[in-house]
Design an enzyme around this catalytic site. Structure first.
Site, PDB file in Angstrom:
ATOM      1  N   ASP A   1     -15.084  88.044  51.924  1.00  0.00           N
ATOM      2  CA  ASP A   1     -16.500  88.154  52.264  1.00  0.00           C
ATOM      3  C   ASP A   1     -16.908  87.140  53.325  1.00  0.00           C
ATOM      4  OD1 ASP A   1     -17.439  90.322  50.960  1.00  0.00           O
ATOM      5  OD2 ASP A   1     -18.356  89.254  49.280  1.00  0.00           O
TER       6      ASP A   1
ATOM      7  N   ASP B   1     -20.446  90.253  36.024  1.00  0.00           N
ATOM      8  CA  ASP B   1     -19.330  90.501  35.109  1.00  0.00           C
ATOM      9  C   ASP B   1     -19.821  90.889  33.716  1.00  0.00           C
ATOM     10  OD1 ASP B   1     -20.402  87.966  34.984  1.00  0.00           O
ATOM     11  OD2 ASP B   1     -18.492  86.918  34.797  1.00  0.00           O
TER      12      ASP B   1
HETATM   13  O1  LIG Z   1     -20.616  87.003  47.962  1.00  0.00           O
HETATM   14  C1  LIG Z   1     -19.666  86.713  47.232  1.00  0.00           C
HETATM   15  C2  LIG Z   1     -19.718  85.674  46.299  1.00  0.00           C
HETATM   16  C3  LIG Z   1     -18.600  85.405  45.531  1.00  0.00           C
HETATM   17  N1  LIG Z   1     -17.461  86.115  45.689  1.00  0.00           N
HETATM   18  C4  LIG Z   1     -16.275  85.804  44.856  1.00  0.00           C
HETATM   19  O2  LIG Z   1     -16.601  85.772  43.497  1.00  0.00           O
HETATM   20  C5  LIG Z   1     -15.684  84.957  42.801  1.00  0.00           C
HETATM   21  C6  LIG Z   1     -16.390  84.069  41.811  1.00  0.00           C
HETATM   22  O3  LIG Z   1     -17.190  83.116  42.480  1.00  0.00           O
HETATM   23  P1  LIG Z   1     -17.269  81.590  42.027  1.00  0.00           P
HETATM   24  O4  LIG Z   1     -18.118  80.891  43.009  1.00  0.00           O
HETATM   25  O5  LIG Z   1     -15.917  81.079  41.748  1.00  0.00           O
HETATM   26  O6  LIG Z   1     -18.114  81.711  40.705  1.00  0.00           O
HETATM   27  P2  LIG Z   1     -17.769  81.236  39.212  1.00  0.00           P
HETATM   28  O7  LIG Z   1     -19.047  80.846  38.588  1.00  0.00           O
HETATM   29  O8  LIG Z   1     -16.680  80.273  39.164  1.00  0.00           O
HETATM   30  O9  LIG Z   1     -17.302  82.625  38.617  1.00  0.00           O
HETATM   31  C7  LIG Z   1     -17.569  83.108  37.320  1.00  0.00           C
HETATM   32  O10 LIG Z   1     -18.857  83.703  37.229  1.00  0.00           O
HETATM   33  C8  LIG Z   1     -19.090  84.792  38.115  1.00  0.00           C
HETATM   34  C9  LIG Z   1     -20.458  85.382  37.780  1.00  0.00           C
HETATM   35  O11 LIG Z   1     -21.461  84.443  37.913  1.00  0.00           O
HETATM   36  C10 LIG Z   1     -18.034  85.863  37.982  1.00  0.00           C
HETATM   37  O12 LIG Z   1     -18.191  86.805  38.985  1.00  0.00           O
HETATM   38  C11 LIG Z   1     -16.667  85.250  38.117  1.00  0.00           C
HETATM   39  O13 LIG Z   1     -15.649  86.196  37.967  1.00  0.00           O
HETATM   40  C12 LIG Z   1     -16.507  84.154  37.088  1.00  0.00           C
HETATM   41  O14 LIG Z   1     -15.224  83.549  37.164  1.00  0.00           O
HETATM   42  C13 LIG Z   1     -14.900  84.168  43.852  1.00  0.00           C
HETATM   43  O15 LIG Z   1     -13.602  84.692  43.948  1.00  0.00           O
HETATM   44  C14 LIG Z   1     -15.696  84.434  45.109  1.00  0.00           C
HETATM   45  O16 LIG Z   1     -14.885  84.435  46.238  1.00  0.00           O
HETATM   46  C15 LIG Z   1     -17.413  87.145  46.601  1.00  0.00           C
HETATM   47  O17 LIG Z   1     -16.384  87.791  46.755  1.00  0.00           O
HETATM   48  N2  LIG Z   1     -18.515  87.424  47.350  1.00  0.00           N
END
Ligand SMILES: O=c1ccn([C@@H]2O[C@H](COP(=O)(O)OP(=O)(O)O[C@H]3O[C@H](CO)[C@@H](O)[C@H](O)[C@H]3O)[C@@H](O)[C@H]2O)c(=O)[nH]1
Ligand SMILES: [Mn+2]
Length: 767
Positions: free
Chosen positions: A142, A449
């Site tokens: 993204d 999710d």
């Molecule tokens: O516009 C976006 C924003 C995020 N991501 C991806 O989403 C994932 C999760 O993002 P992260 O910033 O790591 O969020 P976390 O809070 O660590 O993630 C948890 O919480 C999210 C929901 O809030 C879920 O989507 C994730 O799977 C879960 O691991 C990463 O691989 C990002 O690259 C995208 O692809 N596009």
């Protein structure tokens, strides 16, 4: 197979193991009855109070706690885990019978999410134990970053050495940064050949890191004549789709790599892109036209496969289903509260936590368990309404939906489908379709999710989490306190907003097929940020009472005091006992019990509040990507320093991989307003304690020491307990640099604290 022995055909591939839960239940019920006693006591003694306000507030907060505790008891009532047996599977089913699988990795920003982390995730996934011709790996970028693309191309080259090495020597941990970090040289006892290969791979991996590092340091020269031409002058939020097949396994050669595909979906400021949920839907569609595997696995960029057998574990569930059990999408999450997870496992199955989870494609395409008996034919018109205009996608979706356990084979080469893929990755593709509403990852919450999983459970599907000795996936928890706050706030606003969608768990249990107890579990999760209001209220009560000389607890020498003390002691011992049973330390218990209170009054509160303008249509919640940190040096030192920040992934990693390296950090602070309420509570309690102490000093003990009992020792104890919970903030008040709370925050909080003290004094005259 002819070689099957009687035994191996009769042994199950998966087993549900029920844990006896009697002691825990008894304690939980005891706590519940004490809570009820307290409520009764509050009602009965209401009229005897000098001041009604604290008594009433305490009653309201305690009613809330009782309600939440009741939900917990219901969720945790039965406990079970699912065990899967890959070795039995391999004896029974030949690999060629396995369904194929599309693996999705999402990344959004090469700076917040350093490429080398993403690439390690990619490498660990390319190397999982799974027939190569069954596998395709898609990376969604993204950030539309040439750096990510470049790293991906280089990583794929390295994978051609890494994957065969892992498989040949049956390497356990297949993310090179973990593998090479845990071992600085190959074991002497290994064969010479192994030692040589080990060294040469370590060198190659070093080269790869260097290349990525170098590329990250300088701006990318986009040469129009190369593959990088498409990245020339693009803006990450405004660019056409870029889809590149980096490696293709045309003949399904086992020694070759699986398909490896790069996707950066089209973006335009005119169109909403729905963050991760949008990215997942593009991945689903592009893979639908390219490989259309009946199974998919999605992983965040920072979650490497820690257990190379993870695919086989999932297969145990697939084939277990074919053997007659109920169908389910596969859950494989890292849960913060094991017992809640075990509890939910005994209902409809664990929540989908966004990463490290296998889904059946048809489930993501909106089918329900009872669709299997219905006729297969969906009209082309309906397909178009649901899936959109692409003919290729509609055909592939029809094949998935009409699947009657027959294998879906579509191994035409991905590079021949680029045009169709670009079409389905365009930003206007979803208009007028069901994407994000009925099919795919659902829109409307930053916790896409949980929302998506709720939709799936709502249709009556079950999910399961496999438990093996090795965690299936491991990821990074935020390494700094400010990013923890941001993440928790996002989760907070994301979960609570689910209650205001048509996927409200109570609605789904009435109108759809969500089980009642599962609905309670979702309710518990979604109400989690709402906890902040009674939480903060209850935390202000001791200070209020000490300052105004009133009470919200019975006096120490009164009988009912025992109920409060009982709950405090039993609850804390109980949680500690739960921790011990899964091997966590006293320190861990203490950290977690503190951080939960701190987070309640900071990030959750903000998450909760930020939903209000959104519901009124005044703002949109955005998905702020969490910073992932990559440290390759001095892991030992990191472990000794600082306090682990209580997030769920940290909790698991703490237990097994104490030297993972990302996980530990001392508290640092930025100017975020989120910590203000926490600092206010801290300051107010400090004022209250000083107040209380002075009062204690004034007592003439020689005359009648019994008056001490009148002085609100219960409230004082609570105040001290809160001070201990906010110990890190207290240190922050005096810390330097990043370790100190910024003075502007302290001033602001100080002003609020003064206001609070002032209001306490005034209000005690009114109520
Ligand atoms: O516009 C976006 C924003 C995020 N991501 C991806 O989403 C994932 C999760 O993002 P992260 O910033 O790591 O969020 P976390 O809070 O660590 O993630 C948890 O919480 C999210 C929901 O809030 C879920 O989507 C994730 O799977 C879960 O691991 C990463 O691989 C990002 O690259 C995208 O692809 N596009
Ligand atoms: Mn993450």
């Amino acid at each position: 197979m002819a070689t099957n022995t009687q035994d191996s055909t009769h042994l199950p591939l998966q087993e549900t193991i029920v844990h006896s839960n009697k002691t825990a239940r008894a304690i939980e019920l005891m706590v519940l009855s004490l809570l009820v006693f307290i409520l009764v006591y509050r009602v009965v003694c209401f009229k005897d109070q000098d001041q009604y306000l604290p008594w009433l507030l305490a009653f309201l907060c305690e009613s809330w706690f009782t309600f939440i505790w009741t939900l917990c008891v219901c969720i945790k009532w039965n406990q079970c885990i699912t065990k899967t047996y890959p070795d039995r599977l391999l004896k029974r089913v030949s690999e060629s019978e396995f369904p194929s699988i599309d693996i999705f990795v999402t990344t959004a920003d090469p700076i917040l999410e350093p490429s080398i982390i993403t690439m390690n995730t990619v490498l660990s996934l390319l190397a999982i134990e799974c027939p190569v011709d069954k596998l395709a790996l898609y990376l969604s970028d993204d950030g539309c970053s040439p750096l990510t693309f470049y790293s991906f191309v280089e990583t794929t080259k390295f994978a051609k050495l890494w994957v065969p090495f892992c498989k040949k020597y049956n390497i356990q941990v297949r993310a090179p940064f973990r593998y090479f970090n845990s071992q600085s040289s190959p074991l002497e006892s290994e064969s010479l050949e192994f030692q040589q290969e080990w060294k040469s791979l370590k060198k190659e991996y070093g080269e790869l890191c260097k290349k990525i590092d170098l590329a990250a340091q300088r701006p990318f020269l986009c040469d129009h004549d190369t593959d990088f031409g498409v990245f020339c002058g693009v803006h990450r939020l405004d660019h056409p789709s870029i889809i590149k097949v980096i490696s293709e396994n045309k003949e399904g050669t086992p020694s070759d790599l699986p398909h490896v595909i790069y996707i950066s979906r089209e973006k335009s400021p005119k169109h909403q892109h729905h963050y991760k949920a949008g990215a997942m839907n593009v991945l689903t569609r592009v893979s639908g036209v390219m490989t259309n595997a009946p199974l998919m696995l999605n992983v965040d960029c920072d979650m490497y496969a820690n257990n190379p057998q993870v695919f086989l574990h999932a297969m145990c569930m697939v084939f277990a289903f074919y053997n007659g059990l109920k169908d389910d999408p596969f859950g494989n999450q890292l849960a913060n509260l094991f017992y809640l997870a075990y509890g939910i496992s005994s209902i409809q199955g664990p929540f989908y936590a966004g990463s490290g989870c296998f889904h059946r494609r048809k489930v993501i395409y909106g089918s329900s368990p009872d669709d299997m008996t219905k006729s297969d034919n969906i009209s082309n018109e309906d397909l178009q309404k649901i899936f959109g205009k692409s003919i290729e996608l509609r055909e592939s979706a029809a094949r998935i939906l009409s699947e009657s356990n027959s294998k879906i084979e579509n191994r035409s080469s991905p590079s021949s489908c680029i045009e169709a893929a670009i079409h389905v990755a365009s930003c206007s593709y979803e208009y007028g379709t069901s994407w994000g509403i009925q099919v795919g990852w659902l829109y409307g919450s930053t916790s896409e999710d949980i929302l998506t999983g709720l939709g799936i459970h709502g249709r009556g599907w079950k999910s399961a989490i496999t438990s093996s000795d090795m965690f299936a996936f491991l990821g990074c928890a935020p390494t700094t306190y400010p990013s923890t706050l941001k993440q928790q706030k996002r989760w907070g606003s994301g979960t609570i907003e689910i209650l205001f969608t048509d996927k409200n768990p109570l609605l789904l249990t009435i109108k759809a097929n969500l089980w009642f107890r599962q609905a309670l579990a979702y309710l518990w999760l979604c109400l989690w940020p709402a906890h902040s209001v009674p939480g903060i209220c209850y935390a202000s009560l001791p200070a209020y009472c000490i300052i105004t000389g009133s009470h919200f607890f019975p006096k120490v020498n009164e009988r009912p005091f025992l109920i409060f003390m009982g709950i405090f002691v039993i609850y804390n011992l109980y949680v500690f006992w739960e921790f011990r049973r899964i091997g966590l330390s006293l320190r861990m218990w203490w950290n977690l019990q503190r951080i939960v209170r701190v987070n309640t009054m900071t990030a959750w509160l903000y998450g909760f509040i930020s939903v209000i303008p959104k519901l009124m249509g005044l703002s949109k919640t955005t998905f702020e990507v969490t910073q992932k940190e990559y440290k390759s040096h001095d892991l030992e030192k990191d472990n000794e320093r600082g306090v682990p920040i209580g997030t769920l992934k940290c909790l698991l990693a703490h237990q097994t991989l104490a030297n993972l390296g990302f996980i530990y950090a001392a508290f640092t602070y930025d100017k975020s307003p989120m910590i203000v309420p926490g600092v206010v509570i801290l300051l107010v309690n400090m004022v209250a304690l000083v107040n209380g102490m002075l009062r204690l000093l004034k007592v003439d003990y020689s005359e009648n020491w019994m008056v001490v009992l009148e002085l609100g020792l219960g409230e004082m104890f609570c105040s001290v307990w809160l001070l201990l919970c906010f110990w890190e903030f207290l240190k922050g008040l005096f810390g330097n640099g990043n370790y100190g709370i910024p003075s502007s925050t302290i001033w602001k909080s100080g002003a609020f604290a003064l206001l609070f003290v002032h209001l306490c004094r005034r209000s005690s005259q009114w109520f």
